[in-house]
Design an enzyme around this catalytic site. Sequence first.
Site: not given
Length: 289
Positions: A132-133, A136, A191
């Site tokens: 997920h990070e 980004h 997100e």
Amino acid sequence: MKKKFIVFGVLLTALSFTKMTAQINFGEKALGAVQKGVAGFTFSNADAAALSKAAVDKMDAEHEVASATDPYTLRLNRVFGKHTKGEDYTLNYKVYKLKEVNAFATADGSVRVYTGLMDIMDDNELLAVIGHEIGHVANHDSQDAIKAAYKKEALMDAAASQSTSIATVTDSQLGKIGSSIIDSKFSRKQEADADLFSYNFLKSNKYNVNAEESAFRILAKMSEGSEATFIDKMMSSHPDSKQRAEDAKKRAEKDGLYKPYVQQKIVNTAPVKTTTKKATVKKTTAKKK
């Protein structure tokens, strides 16, 4: 005993390591120089990466970083060692020995994972969260955030100027920039896109995609405890963890891959070296009759 906090979000995300448009020369008094103008100063992806590296270097110096032989580092390298390169970025990983439940990735490709996160998630869940990070980073979500933080902290005194002169970033300002950006909030779409990136990352690398749902279930459960007030404050613009878990489940069901996830054993200790003893064969001599 310290409370565990959840602070998911990238510090300074904006990739594309192109030639710098401004000379970045980090010294004690001036840790960098980034070209500016007031309404929309020139701030390239390379500028973001350079400022990001300076901020991460400062944080590395201020936190206890697990050594190369530390069991946590060995585990992180085992789990993520082969995932260091993406389409437009190169990643480097380090572990912060802190009890907070946290992980972040930055514009220069730095990924920092807290031991608090590694203590509560197994390898697949860890892959989902860090995926997920990285999402980004790959999606360039925080370029505007670092630009805004730079304008606020580094150019306060020059806010009324329309010149394109070089502004320096002091050590104090760099610390404020780091704090400002880690508190920045991303949109629900950003997100959700990072969540989707994580799912696709797990799927394309043949990991268990159901670990993403499990990771969000863990966060949702934590948000119901004593950390809830802090989480509500930090995650106010983020989709609810329960909803994100449901979304992850629906993705897996759509692909025909859903199966309730059972957390695996979490091992944050160094592997035990086993030594094999050579079998000794006793020679026997036949007695003469």
